[in-house]
Design an enzyme around this catalytic site. Structure first.
Site, short mmCIF file in Angstrom:
data_model
loop_
_atom_site.label_atom_id
_atom_site.label_comp_id
_atom_site.label_asym_id
_atom_site.label_seq_id
_atom_site.Cartn_x
_atom_site.Cartn_y
_atom_site.Cartn_z
N TRP A 569 -34.08 -15.87 50.76
CA TRP A 569 -35.18 -16.76 50.76
C TRP A 569 -36.39 -16.17 51.06
O TRP A 569 -37.78 -16.41 51.28
CB TRP A 569 -34.69 -16.86 52.14
CG TRP A 569 -34.02 -18.01 53.25
CD1 TRP A 569 -32.96 -19.23 51.85
CD2 TRP A 569 -33.25 -18.33 54.11
NE1 TRP A 569 -32.46 -19.70 52.88
CE2 TRP A 569 -32.26 -19.09 54.20
CE3 TRP A 569 -32.96 -17.99 55.56
CZ2 TRP A 569 -31.67 -20.11 54.72
CZ3 TRP A 569 -32.30 -18.06 56.33
CH2 TRP A 569 -31.17 -19.32 56.18
N HIS A 649 -21.72 -14.07 60.16
CA HIS A 649 -22.26 -16.08 60.54
C HIS A 649 -23.42 -16.68 59.06
O HIS A 649 -23.62 -15.75 58.46
CB HIS A 649 -22.83 -15.99 61.76
CG HIS A 649 -23.39 -17.14 61.85
ND1 HIS A 649 -22.99 -18.14 62.72
CD2 HIS A 649 -24.52 -18.07 61.61
CE1 HIS A 649 -23.54 -20.00 62.68
NE2 HIS A 649 -24.61 -19.38 61.79
N HIS A 702 -27.61 -28.94 66.64
CA HIS A 702 -28.92 -28.86 66.00
C HIS A 702 -29.25 -30.52 67.02
O HIS A 702 -30.45 -31.32 67.09
CB HIS A 702 -28.81 -30.20 64.46
CG HIS A 702 -28.68 -28.71 63.88
ND1 HIS A 702 -27.70 -28.15 63.04
CD2 HIS A 702 -29.60 -27.85 62.78
CE1 HIS A 702 -27.83 -27.26 62.19
NE2 HIS A 702 -28.81 -27.30 62.01
N1 GLN Z 1 -28.62 -14.65 64.42
C1 GLN Z 1 -29.67 -16.49 63.93
C2 GLN Z 1 -29.48 -17.02 65.26
O1 GLN Z 1 -29.42 -16.92 66.27
C3 GLN Z 1 -28.51 -17.49 63.00
C4 GLN Z 1 -29.53 -17.88 62.24
C5 GLN Z 1 -28.43 -19.16 61.03
O2 GLN Z 1 -27.36 -18.59 60.92
N2 GLN Z 1 -30.19 -19.63 60.54
O3 GLN Z 1 -30.65 -18.11 65.23
ZN ZN Z 2 -26.55 -20.16 61.66
#
Ligand code: GLN
Ligand code: ZN
Length: 762
Positions: A569, A649, A702
């Site tokens: 990014w 994640h 979302h």
């Molecule tokens: N830790 C980030 C959040 O909770 C993870 C965001 C993401 O995976 N885009 O916002």
């Molecule tokens: Zn995420």
């Protein structure tokens, strides 16, 4: 004479005027007429910016997305919007967003429809609206947009080259929902292209740029054959076609590209320099060869003398047949460096945004056509800037180089295997079955944004800022305790963005003020600029996390962004491989991980939200990328003791092709997005016998909808059919920063209640 031309220009405006105009219109604060006038102004301004070129792109402007525009040009409009008879631009917004401007929709008695699917544009961070295709998709020409723009450009006395997406790329980017073969549509779509080209010729157009970026991806025999058939069908066209590929090398598609009956071929000479030599042997002698010599994907000045060194002999050989251009549309770089007033002067002297890239292009053309002496001063100052960057002590840090050379495989290995670690961690963490947690962020309230803004602009001092953020953290911890969550987070109130936050604290990074790049519609991102060797002067998160931990007896999860995501990014340096920049990031974040561990944090999450999107365009190159990406994650994460639990994640759900690499990362727990797929995607983990813990997201963050307890229980039972329950976690799909507390509380209440029921019922 070597001609210079451009493939596309940033349309959002140097001051993000289009974003502002779109959002005002969507909020009902301005009229469609005002929006259209703004569009015409921007087009005019951008054409003027490019007026030194021999050919200027037309049709690259879009109010939302160029592929959606192409769908309209081809008359491929989804059935669900056909009934609306308003302005075409409103219909276009309806497809893109599920609605247009509220006022216009109200008048039409209309309350929203499904938005078209959006997906990533090749390996960029731009997103396009996926063409919807089915066996009975029909195509009919609507050239009104292009004709109107042609009329505009004519009145300015500029020679333009319309830009359209070619039939094969258009079909390839589309999706069929009925399982039909997209190539069956070829015979219907090609005549519409034929009609369009004829029409443009009638308007006096000489050249049309027909974009076929799929030429840089792997094409099977059927698609190659389709290319031949399609372009054979267009070969009588009265305009000259510039078949345009970008974002990579043609590679094994070289022969195909060279044999198609078009007047010219553009290729990405930044990433596909190796194509040129062999292409010269096979390209028919009447073809124009356009070389994309200025990188349209980064923000660095081009080393003009070095480009000229290899370009001059080619110019000699090709004569008038050589054109030069940026490698791809400049849509993917910010508009104008001149706006940057606060950027560090030294670093600024190394950079070029869209406008500056066109100046470079003009210099190259002048040097080729008139000799380098004609632009000696400009070339010298370019050389000076390029050398200053190469030799700057800010780019190379010996300590970082040494640390990099010292990377040993053991650094990426946990001491024990997952089962041993899990057994060590269990008595320390004392977590119930189906432990509940969240992904990191909690609602970014107006209050939080205000505090950050006040600190940034100096309206409050550091201690006032710290107090305010700590109050937010305390609130977040209190709420989570009240909800009864098992593993807490601090909530990320101090972070504006998960990459920028770390970039700002790492040496080797800098930030622009206006370096916006369109991501989709009115949305823009401002990627940080990774310019030098990366190091971490001091801890970045430890104070916030330890403060949060001090408020609770529950385990507090440390929250970091992983090296691959930070890299993917950012605008990255072009003077070393991406993998090397990534390893530097890995070493810096590793230090943070170890500091968190030392500070008593028992669970540390390292987000790799963008790992998958870094996959190269050609499958044959995937493994090499995955190897270093996984290595970097392992270096970052795996230096901790068995007692420390590592989470990662990833906010997507397609793991089919990368599951082995994901397993190789060896995180104790991975949380992923699953709620929309009814847990089917866990099949991939199941089949692979994925050995570690998984938190399949149980609701879509979302959407403002509150997930029901029963629904979550049912989802988790489905999950438990695939993954042994002692390895399952319960969490949302992603972070909660875009939600409101009023949505978060009931959602998480239901999630925690569901987990409690699961502990009894399974
Ligand atoms: N830790 C980030 C959040 O909770 C993870 C965001 C993401 O995976 N885009 O916002
Ligand atoms: Zn995420």
């Amino acid at each position: 004479m070597v001609k210079k031309h451009n493939l596309g220009y940033p349309r959002i405006g140097a001051g993000r005027e289009l974003k502002i105009g779109l959002e005002a219109y969507w909020k009902g604060k301005s009229s469609l007429k005002e929006l259209k006038t703004l569009g015409a102004d921007l087009r005019r301004r951008h054409w003027r910016d490019q007026s030194g070129l021999d050919l200027i792109p037309l049709g690259d402007f879009s109010f939302y997305d160029q592929i959606l525009d192409m769908s309209f040009t081809l008359g491929n409009i989804p059935e669900r919007v056909k009934a609306y008879s308003g302005d075409m631009l409103d219909t276009c917004f309806r497809v893109a967003r599920g609605r247009s401007a509220p006022a216009a929709d109200e008048k039409a008695g209309f309350s929203g429809i499904n938005a078209g699917e959006m997906t990533k544009w090749f390996d960029t961070n731009y997103h396009y609206i996926v063409p919807e295709l089915s066996a009975d998709t029909g195509f009919t020409l609507d050239a009104s947009r292009l004709l109107q723009e042609l009329a505009e450009v004519k009145s300015l006395g500029i020679t333009a080259k319309p830009v359209i997406t070619g039939p094969l790329s258009y079909l390839s980017l589309g999706k069929t929902k009925d399982g039909s073969d997209k190539l069956d549509l070829l015979s219907g779509i090609v005549p519409v292209y034929g009609e369009l080209l004829e029409l443009l010729a009638g308007e006096g157009v000489e050249w049309v740029q027909i974009d076929e970026p799929v030429l840089v991806t792997e094409l099977d025999a059927e698609w190659k054959d389709a290319f031949r058939r399609a372009y054979d069908g267009l070969k009588e066209s009265p305009v000259k076609l510039l078949l345009t590929s970008y974002f990579g090398r043609l590679g094994e598609n070289r022969e195909l590209a060279a044999e198609l009956p078009v007047a010219g071929l553009h290729l990405d000479a930044v990433n596909g320099r190796d194509d040129i030599e062999s292409l010269l042997h096979i390209l028919p002698s009447d073809r124009i060869l356009s070389l994309g010599v200025i990188n349209g994907r980064n923000i660095w000045k081009t080393d003009l003398n070095t480009v000229l060194d290899w370009l001059e002999p080619l110019a000699e050989h090709l004569g008038d047949r050589l054109w030069i251009a940026p490698s791809c549309s400049l849509l993917h770089v910010p508009a104008d460096l001149e706006r940057e007033e606060k950027l560090d002067g030294e670093i600024k002297s190394w950079l070029a945004f869209a406008r500056q890239k066109l100046e470079e292009l003009s210099l190259l053309a002048a040097a080729l056509n008139l000799g380098r002496d004609a632009v000696r001063d400009e070339l010298d100052s370019n050389q000076e800037a390029v050398e200053a960057r190469q030799n700057s002590p800010r780019v190379r840090n010996p300590a970082v180089r040494e640390a990099l050379a010292g990377i040993r495989p053991e650094m990426g290995c946990r001491k024990s295997s997952y089962p041993v670690r899990a057994a060590v961690q269990a008595p320390l963490l004392k977590l119930p079955k189906f432990p509940t947690t969240t992904i990191g962020s909690y609602p970014q309230t107006p209050e939080i944004r205000r505090v950050r803004r006040q600190f940034r602009t100096g309206k409050i001092n550091r201690s006032e800022y710290t107090d305010a953020i700590q109050r937010e953290i305390a609130r977040c911890v209190r709420e989570q305790e009240a909800l009864g969550l098992d593993v807490l987070v601090h909530g990320e109130a101090e972070r504006n963005d998960m990459v920028e936050y770390f970039g700002e604290q790492l040496d080797g990074y800098t930030f622009s003020d206006f370096g916006w790049v369109q991501s989709y519609g009115s949305r823009c991102v401002k990627p940080p600029i990774l310019f030098g060797d990366i190091s971490r002067p001091k801890a970045m998160t430890v104070d916030w996390i330890t403060y949060a931990q001090s408020l609770t007896d529950k385990p507090m999860k440390g929250m970091l962004t992983g090296p691959v995501t930070i890299l993917n990014w950012s605008f990255v340096r072009d003077d070393q491989p991406r993998s090397e920049s990534c390893r530097q990031l890995a070493l810096a974040i590793r230090k943070e991980v170890l500091d968190l561990e030392k500070a008593g944090i028992r669970i540390i999450q390292i987000d790799e939200a963008a790992l998958r999107e870094g996959l190269p365009l050609r499958r044959s190159e995937w493994q090499e990328y995955l190897d270093w990406a996984v290595e970097c994650f392992r270096i970052t994460a795996n230096g901790v003791a068995d007692e420390t639990q590592i989470h990662t994640h990833m906010c997507y759900s397609e793991f089919k092709d990368i599951i082995a690499s994901i397993a190789d990362m060896d995180a104790d727990v991975i949380t992923i997005e699953t709620s929309r797929s009814d847990m089917d995607l866990l099949d991939v983990f199941d089949r692979f016998n994925y050995p570690n813990g998984i938190g399949p997201g149980v609701y879509d963050i979302h959407s403002p909808n509150i997930p029901g307890e029963d629904h979550i229980v049912a989802l988790m039972k489905q999950a438990a059919r695939r993954i042994p329950e002692e390895r399952l976690w319960v969490n949302p799909d992603c972070g909660l920063k875009t939600r409101q507390w009023e949505e978060v509380i009931p959602s998480l209440t239901n999630m925690v209640a569901a987990a409690r029921r699961l502990r009894i019922e399974t």
